[in-house]
Design a protein around this motif. Sequence first.
Motif, PDB file in Angstrom:
ATOM      1  N   ALA A   1       0.759  -1.252  -0.110  1.00 15.35           N
ATOM      2  CA  ALA A   1      -0.032   0.127   0.016  1.00 15.35           C
ATOM      3  C   ALA A   1       0.799   1.141   0.053  1.00 15.35           C
ATOM      4  O   ALA A   1       0.535   2.275  -0.756  1.00 15.35           O
TER       5      ALA A   1
ATOM      6  N   THR B   1       0.752   4.234  -2.852  1.00 14.62           N
ATOM      7  CA  THR B   1       0.371   5.624  -2.663  1.00 14.62           C
ATOM      8  C   THR B   1       1.708   6.445  -2.840  1.00 14.62           C
ATOM      9  O   THR B   1       1.285   7.581  -2.861  1.00 14.62           O
TER      10      THR B   1
ATOM     11  N   TRP C   1      -5.494   6.253  -2.923  1.00 10.25           N
ATOM     12  CA  TRP C   1      -5.557   5.066  -2.034  1.00 10.25           C
ATOM     13  C   TRP C   1      -6.853   4.349  -2.521  1.00 10.25           C
ATOM     14  O   TRP C   1      -7.195   3.380  -1.850  1.00 10.25           O
TER      15      TRP C   1
ATOM     16  N   TRP D   1      -6.104   1.766   4.616  1.00 12.49           N
ATOM     17  CA  TRP D   1      -5.423   2.333   3.353  1.00 12.49           C
ATOM     18  C   TRP D   1      -5.226   3.883   3.811  1.00 12.49           C
ATOM     19  O   TRP D   1      -4.272   4.256   3.313  1.00 12.49           O
ATOM     20  N   GLN D   2      -6.168   4.518   4.283  1.00 18.52           N
ATOM     21  CA  GLN D   2      -6.037   5.899   4.822  1.00 18.52           C
ATOM     22  C   GLN D   2      -4.884   6.261   5.709  1.00 18.52           C
ATOM     23  O   GLN D   2      -4.171   7.234   5.474  1.00 18.52           O
TER      24      GLN D   2
ATOM     25  N   ALA E   1      -1.583   5.990   3.513  1.00 19.56           N
ATOM     26  CA  ALA E   1      -1.677   7.152   2.516  1.00 19.56           C
ATOM     27  C   ALA E   1      -1.537   8.717   3.362  1.00 19.56           C
ATOM     28  O   ALA E   1      -1.264   9.648   2.284  1.00 19.56           O
TER      29      ALA E   1
END
Length: 429
Positions: free
Chosen positions: A325, A329, A336, A359-360, A363
């Motif tokens: 990930a 990103t 994302w 994911w956030q 990112a």
Amino acid sequence: MDTVIVLLTRDLRVNDHPALAEACALARSVVPLFVLDPGIRARGRQGFLHEALHDLRSSLRRLGGDLVVRSGDPVEETIRLAALVRADGVFTSADVSAYARRRERRLAEACAARRLLLRLFPGVTVVPPGALRPAGGDHYRVFTPYWRAWTRIGHRPVLPAPDAIRLPPEAEPGELPAPPRPPHGSLRGGETAARWRLEHWLALGLAGYAAGHDDLAGQKTSMLSPYLRFGCVSPSEVAARSLGRCGGEEFVRQLCWRDFYYQVALAFPDLPRRDYRERKVDWNGDGDAAQAWREGMTGVPVVDAGMRQLAAEGWMHNRARMITASYLTRRLRVHWRIGGEHFADLLLDADIPDNWGNWQWVAGTGNDTRPNRVLNPVRQAKRFDPEGEYVRRYVPELAGLPAASVHEPWKLPGRVPGYAAPLVALDNV
């Protein structure tokens, strides 16, 4: 009460099931109902879900009941069945996604119109998502203070399975979809498989979790996450049986992370769609880069190994999730949401709070207190896969390379036929 419908969603078990236990305690007849909802894409989890439903039906039949299966809108099917069996109420487990909360609101309106009692129960998390609130706020935005509060609050007791379930004669069980053969990956769906894995983990794996959970090749994690996602095992039971054992606190901390993201999603239902914390990024719209990442052909060995594990098994080591990930990103600057959708398509354990919260976090738009954090995939690989075993397991093009060079993407072009050149240079980081 005479008859209660227990609407099942992400709680496919008979052990430690508060809604089912309460229905069995209060009502003469209980109708466990699962609605195959066309509004929810099963994605790569369909086979796992179908296996879990078959296993749940077997468990309910051993208790004298059955799993009633319908297909369509869950609210409409629940109300239709309630009229057929003359139900007095509907019990279900509360959830936090925007879709689940709309379903609950619609169900509340429909039950009120027909004078049916509707009750929502805990069970999807250890601590209910709205139970902990910081002073002056609606939810915790940082994990550590949430963890401190989470460890101080009392957890509900773990409930046994009901002794017996009586299904009313009007409730025709219906047909279950056949599970696919062979199953996707090595994880079989259902509470039976979940309980076996939990027992095996407590006996043989938990004690080594703190030292070994970041070992990419070592398979030293519980792999209970798909079972938690579908409720084949209760997170409360996992926590209760892990605490007090060697390795238990570090492992249970991960269950707290799961609860943390659920309370974030409850307060911020747009978590899958927009930045939790706005961060100005010049996102790259290069579709070719995103596709190379999906296919495990970026030329960065540990990234490609993780993406190929995901495609082959429907699962990925958590450390590999962070590395892949971060690469997408931070290095490729692909949004994302694109990465999160791919994970949501393939991961057996993907659920909205965990998937999009993580994911956030990676990112820099989420709950990480260090939003500029970047993971160097080469350094990560050398630290957590020092012998290159994980990379060689999933990237067979590199099987013949020694550990000293298997993680070095810029040394590979021209030396490894059929393997990709790196999409970005990493030697200057």
